[in-house]
Scaffold this active site. Structure first.
Site, PDB file in Angstrom:
ATOM      1  N   GLU A 123      -8.622  17.228  -6.865  1.00 42.91           N
ATOM      2  CA  GLU A 123      -9.798  18.468  -6.708  1.00 42.91           C
ATOM      3  C   GLU A 123      -9.331  19.031  -5.379  1.00 42.91           C
ATOM      4  OE1 GLU A 123     -13.795  17.227  -7.230  1.00 42.91           O
ATOM      5  OE2 GLU A 123     -14.359  19.468  -7.152  1.00 42.91           O
ATOM      6  N   GLY A 262     -15.571  12.139   1.470  1.00 32.57           N
ATOM      7  CA  GLY A 262     -16.005  10.961   1.560  1.00 32.57           C
ATOM      8  C   GLY A 262     -15.619  10.322   0.182  1.00 32.57           C
ATOM      9  N   ALA A 263     -15.518  11.019  -0.790  1.00 38.05           N
ATOM     10  CA  ALA A 263     -15.000  10.228  -2.247  1.00 38.05           C
ATOM     11  C   ALA A 263     -14.618  11.219  -3.223  1.00 38.05           C
ATOM     12  CB  ALA A 263     -16.248   9.157  -2.720  1.00 38.05           C
ATOM     13  N   MET A 264     -14.151  10.719  -4.645  1.00 39.34           N
ATOM     14  CA  MET A 264     -13.678  11.580  -5.300  1.00 39.34           C
ATOM     15  C   MET A 264     -14.045  11.003  -6.617  1.00 39.34           C
ATOM     16  SD  MET A 264     -12.574  14.208  -6.429  1.00 39.34           S
ATOM     17  CE  MET A 264     -12.469  14.634  -8.239  1.00 39.34           C
ATOM     18  N   ASN A 266     -12.910  10.906  -9.833  1.00 39.25           N
ATOM     19  CA  ASN A 266     -11.999  10.887 -11.026  1.00 39.25           C
ATOM     20  C   ASN A 266     -12.575  10.199 -12.195  1.00 39.25           C
ATOM     21  OD1 ASN A 266     -10.203  11.871  -9.089  1.00 39.25           O
ATOM     22  ND2 ASN A 266     -10.268   9.900  -8.038  1.00 39.25           N
ATOM     23  N   HIS A 298     -23.814   9.403  -5.949  1.00 38.58           N
ATOM     24  CA  HIS A 298     -23.059  10.840  -6.289  1.00 38.58           C
ATOM     25  C   HIS A 298     -22.078  10.673  -7.144  1.00 38.58           C
ATOM     26  CE1 HIS A 298     -22.496  14.862  -5.168  1.00 38.58           C
ATOM     27  NE2 HIS A 298     -21.281  14.673  -5.163  1.00 38.58           N
ATOM     28  N   GLU A 299     -20.956   9.842  -6.822  1.00 38.35           N
ATOM     29  CA  GLU A 299     -19.686   9.839  -7.620  1.00 38.35           C
ATOM     30  C   GLU A 299     -19.943   9.435  -8.896  1.00 38.35           C
ATOM     31  OE1 GLU A 299     -17.934  11.888  -6.124  1.00 38.35           O
ATOM     32  OE2 GLU A 299     -18.476  11.586  -4.207  1.00 38.35           O
ATOM     33  N   HIS A 302     -21.451  12.117 -11.026  1.00 35.82           N
ATOM     34  CA  HIS A 302     -20.697  13.022 -11.735  1.00 35.82           C
ATOM     35  C   HIS A 302     -20.304  12.682 -12.868  1.00 35.82           C
ATOM     36  CE1 HIS A 302     -20.040  16.039  -8.897  1.00 35.82           C
ATOM     37  NE2 HIS A 302     -19.949  15.485  -7.795  1.00 35.82           N
ATOM     38  N   GLU A 321     -21.787  20.330  -8.356  1.00 31.90           N
ATOM     39  CA  GLU A 321     -22.028  19.743  -6.931  1.00 31.90           C
ATOM     40  C   GLU A 321     -23.475  19.929  -6.548  1.00 31.90           C
ATOM     41  OE1 GLU A 321     -20.373  17.594  -5.949  1.00 31.90           O
ATOM     42  OE2 GLU A 321     -18.338  18.075  -6.638  1.00 31.90           O
TER      43      GLU A 321
HETATM   44  N1  B3K Z   1     -15.799  16.297  -5.681  1.00 34.68           N
HETATM   45  C1  B3K Z   1     -15.195  15.622  -4.503  1.00 34.68           C
HETATM   46  C2  B3K Z   1     -15.105  16.702  -3.492  1.00 34.68           C
HETATM   47  C3  B3K Z   1     -13.479  17.164  -3.854  1.00 34.68           C
HETATM   48  C4  B3K Z   1     -13.603  18.270  -2.505  1.00 34.68           C
HETATM   49  C5  B3K Z   1     -12.067  18.964  -2.545  1.00 34.68           C
HETATM   50  N2  B3K Z   1     -11.492  19.374  -1.397  1.00 34.68           N
HETATM   51  C6  B3K Z   1     -16.111  14.781  -4.138  1.00 34.68           C
HETATM   52  C7  B3K Z   1     -17.915  14.938  -4.510  1.00 34.68           C
HETATM   53  O1  B3K Z   1     -18.357  16.059  -4.398  1.00 34.68           O
HETATM   54  O2  B3K Z   1     -18.172  14.381  -5.202  1.00 34.68           O
HETATM   55 ZN    ZN Z   2     -19.792  15.835  -5.809  1.00 29.86          ZN
END
Ligand code: B3K
Ligand code: ZN
Length: 864
Positions: A123, A262-264, A266, A298-299, A302, A321
């Site tokens: 991302e 911070g984190a992603m 996926n 948060h992750e 998502h 977000e």
């Molecule tokens: N979705 C990712 C952030 C990605 C940032 C790309 N530059 C983390 C988050 O908001 O959960």
């Molecule tokens: Zn997020």
């Protein structure tokens, strides 16, 4: 800036649907540090009748082979960052083989090596650094992924479920993963490394057992329980509050050291910055614990808001977000203190977001023009986005809001949608018209509110007139629908029932017009009004409450947030008054007495008391001025702190020594440490043998919150013990880079005139590394954001330090460079000497050969 180097902008209004869909994606990775072979097999289907070319995105890729339906195909061309393939049939299998070099990829986007492990970050548009693809969020595909690597990379991970593994003919090994859920390319992930693994399970409310696995660097297992517990709490909370259950059979989190954010999130395989996972009492502060819980949440959240329902295009980023930040804020508030979480959120809004919204990077939560998408992961899209969702929640109420969420998932599960779709679901489910409210999505800038109060004793009538006006930088904005919450207090501090002409009135007023008047009757004496209770809308309210009224609110408001807010206003008023009349640089006796009562009582929520007795940050004061009086704010706040320290030293000493911290991480112990920390901050300004003993004892504590409270107090007070304590910390923690980040941040706060030389010397410290974003932010980020006096030195040396760093980072990691640039964005708000010195640094960047799109976009906006 040379015109030829000018990167192109994309516009929301130009959105068109893709001309192909990718029904299925099969990827094979043959992992090698310098030449990883990526084979992509794409099942394509045309979505239009025209014979238009398929245009795939790709950056830094070496094309090796291209086939259509198993036959070599040459009807293509590569132009810049695109691969054009002509005359493809209606449906076909496209095979593309490319080579990439993870080892030399320092941008930390695409596939790269982090401390010896392969990992990905896709991302927003990192997948195009892995293979040619329709790298856009509205192309949803199922994925099968095979990873081949040397056996030293013990764990080979990707999204979904593992369906095969084994040895290859040449003595390496492989694993095959299948993700049954269609997803956009930005949610793809691959990790290969040798980790320690913490395994656990979670049983969902419908009785499915989910396998949980947390992968960390060898030797870090003792720092994993908090993250996995946070995950289980998040899974449970989402079932309880939002009725949302996890969908795959396994949920994995991998912690890596080199990570831009911070984190992603996926799908099924979150990748985390190790600082947002690893914690134990010796190495992490209570604040770190809180951050970890909130980011893990948060992750996880998502998975529904972002993954199951994703964004049609990147302009809609706030769809996932803003909503997910709102959900993580609610998670933290339901599990911990609602007031403290609200205070934290509002601090972010009033300092960072308001300043972004007033500066050259101002954009609506749904931006309309973007050059580099990574520049739009902003406090506006995230935090103001969450405030917009919160306002809808306030207008609809929890029950209707949840109905809206349900309808949103019923309509859009498995789709890529827009912010309009979300608002439509909320409006349709509740029957509440949100037409005017939707302007919040398209207007940037912070609305300003002016409240005029009138009390008519004879009629026992209280009148409140609210005027809304457009932000200075957005004069054409139209009136917004603003939920304006209030409480009226009587002289005893009791809440007054709100009525007018025999009817009950809601405490949330619907402000929709430029000027609106609200009436409340049967009020026997002039009430004290708590306005914009709980910060019910992200606006700037000009407060006209007097000092006695603010003190009354601070004592009696039903909202702890509003009590804190009144206290902040008391400090802000005092600073503003002192800037205008320096002979008044003292806090009034009433304010000092109010603080005395708070410190002496030691009752109620002690963490809230800690917040109430703290002075607001430099940025909070700065936000009150068009041109920031840097030297005055620094001098006045120092004087105020000294005054508090001296006039309340007995109470502070008593409070500090009578509170006992049992060393646990329960809320009471956390609150005690927070309050003791603020006491120590003041006490260090009035040194004595007793205070020195407290400082040394706290620095020696087995708990990192206490250690840091002590070190931060001595650094900020320039206390004689600081060098000894900092040196000791360095020798104690050199083996742990994450802990060393705390030390770098403390070093960056040193107030002496050698601060800049000190930072330059630390670039050579064995723990420092320019290619690691955590290190850079700890040292230089802390300096530019928090060491106000040294960063804003009139000789411009602070700015030059940051300018030099940005030039270096531009080549290593443009995303990190762009983030670090932020302090320069508000250069126009400083006096001429400082403004010119900051501008000179921006011009240096503008003239830089090879300026990245990330920096270009911000520098150009800042200079225009
Ligand atoms: N979705 C990712 C952030 C990605 C940032 C790309 N530059 C983390 C988050 O908001 O959960
Ligand atoms: Zn997020």
């Amino acid at each position: 800036m040379t015109v030829s180097a000018k990167p192109k902008a994309q516009y929301l209004k130009d959105y068109t649907a893709p001309n192909f869909s990718i029904e299925h994606t099969e990827l094979t990775f043959d992992l090698q540090p310098l030449n990883t072979k990526v084979t992509a097999l794409l099942t394509l289907k045309r979505t239009t009748n025209q014979n238009s070319a398929l245009v795939l995105d790709g950056i830094d890729l070496q094309l090796v082979e291209l086939q259509v339906d198993n036959v070599a195909y040459t009807n293509y061309k590569i132009e810049g960052e695109h691969l054009f393939i002509n005359d493809l049939p209606h449906t076909c299998q496209l095979k593309i083989v490319t080579e990439i070099s993870p080892d030399t990829n320092t941008s930390l986007e695409g596939l790269y090596l982090s401390g010896g492990a392969y990992c990905t970050q896709c991302e927003a548009q990192g997948f195009r650094k892995i293979t040619y693809f329709l790298d856009r969020p509205d192309v949803l595909s199922t994925y099968d992924v095979t990873i081949i690597a040397d056996k030293s990379f013990k764990h080979l991970l990707s999204n979904g479920n593992q369906i095969d593994s084994g040895e290859t003919a040449d003595g390496r090994h492989f694993a095959k993963w299948q993700d049954p859920f269609k997803k956009p390319s930005y949610l793809f992930a691959l990790v290969a490394g040798d980790f320690d693994v913490l395994k656990d399970t979670y049983t969902t409310k419908s009785g499915r057992e989910i396998e949980l696995a947390l992968f960390v660097d060898k030797g870090n297992l003792s720092k994993t329980p908090h993250a996995i517990n946070s995950l289980k709490k998040a899974m449970h909370w989402d079932e309880t509050r939002f009725n949302l259950e996890y969908d795959l059979d396994i949920y994995m989190i991998v912690a890596v050291d080199f990570f831009n954010m911070g984190a992603m999130e996926n799908k099924g395989l979150n990748v985390f910055n190790s600082k947002c996972v690893l914690a134990n009492q010796e190495t992490a502060t209570d604040k770190d614990y809180h951050t970890i819980e909130s980011i893990v949440g948060h992750e996880y959240f998502h998975n529904w808001t972002g993954n199951r329902v994703t964004c049609r295009d990147w302009f809609q980023l706030s769809l996932k977000e803003g909503l997910t930040v709102f959900r993580d804020q609610e998670f933290s508030s339901d599990l911990g203190s609602r007031a403290l979480n609200r205070i934290d959120a509002v601090k972010v809004m009033r300092t960072h977001q308001f300043s972004e919204d007033a500066g050259p990077m101002a954009h609506p939560i749904r931006p309309e023009k973007v050059i580099e998408m990574n520049n739009f992961y902003t406090v506006t899209v995230y935090d103001k986005g969450a405030e917009v969702i919160r306002m809808m929640h306030t207008l609809l109420g929890e029950v209707n809001f949840q109905k809206g969420m349900q309808l949103y998932f019923e309509r859009h599960d498995g789709q890529a949608v827009t912010c309009d779709d979300f608002v439509a679901a909320m409006s349709d489910a509740s029957g509440i018209d949100l037409t005017q409210f939707k302007r919040w999505y398209s207007q940037s800038g912070t609305p300003r509110l002016n409240a005029t109060q009138h009390y008519d004793h004879d009629k026992q009538l209280y009148t409140l007139t609210i005027e809304q006006s457009a932000p200075l930088n957005q004069p054409d904005n139209k009136s917004l629908h603003i939920p304006f919450a209030i409480e009226l207090l009587d002289e005893n501090g009791q809440s007054i029932a709100l009525t007018y002409q025999g009817e009950k009135r809601d405490h949330v007023l619907n402000v929709t017009a430029p000027t609106q008047t609200f009436y409340f009757d049967q009020i026997p004496a002039r009430p004290v009004a708590v306005l914009l209770e709980d910060f019910s809308a992200p606006c700037i309210l000009s407060q006209q409450n007097s000092e006695p009224d603010l003190l009354h609110i601070m004592r009696f408001a039903r909202s702890d947030f509003s009590r804190w807010d009144a206290q902040q206003q008391l400090f802000i008023n005092a600073v503003k008054q002192a800037v205008n009349a320096p002979e008044h640089a003292t806090l009034s006796e009433n304010v000092i007495n109010a603080l005395r009562v708070l410190i002496s009582a030691q009752s109620g929520d002690l963490a809230l008391v800690a917040e109430l007795i703290k002075l607001p940050s430099f940025d909070t004061f700065a936000a009150e001025f068009d041109i920031i009086p840097v030297d005055e704010i620094i001098t006045i706040t120092r004087l105020f702190e000294q005054q508090i320290a001296e006039q309340l030293s007995d109470e502070l000493l008593h409070c500090y020594s009578s509170l006992v911290d049992d060393g646990s991480i329960n809320a009471d112990a956390v609150a005690i440490r927070a309050l003791k920390g603020v006491c120590l901050h003041y006490l260090a300004k009035t040194p004595s043998e007793q205070v020195d003993r407290f400082i040394k004892k706290s620095a020696d504590s087995p708990n990192m919150t206490n250690v840091l409270a002590s070190l931060s107090a001595v650094v900020k007070a320039s206390h004689p013990l600081r060098t000894t304590l900092l040196d000791h910390f360095d020798s104690q923690w050199r083996h742990d880079v994450l802990v060393m980040d705390k030390w770098f941040a403390l070093q960056a706060m040193q107030s002496g005139d050698d601060a800049i030389e000190n930072i330059k010397a630390l670039y050579a410290h064995p723990s420092f590394d320019f290619s690691n974003p955590n290190r850079v932010r700890a040292l230089v980020g802390s300096f530019s954001h928090f060491n106000t006096a040294q960063f804003h030195r009139k000789d411009g040396e602070g700015y030059a330090l940051l300018g030099d760093l940005l030039i270096k980072l531009n080549a290593i990691n443009p995303q990190n460079a762009s983030r670090m640039l932020t302090p320069f964005m508000s250069w126009k708000r400083f006096d001429t000497t400082r403004a010119q010195a900051m501008k000179a640094q921006l011009q240096r960047l503008a003239n830089l050969e090879g300026l990245s799109a990330d920096l270009f976009e911000k520098v150009e906006k800042a200079l225009n």
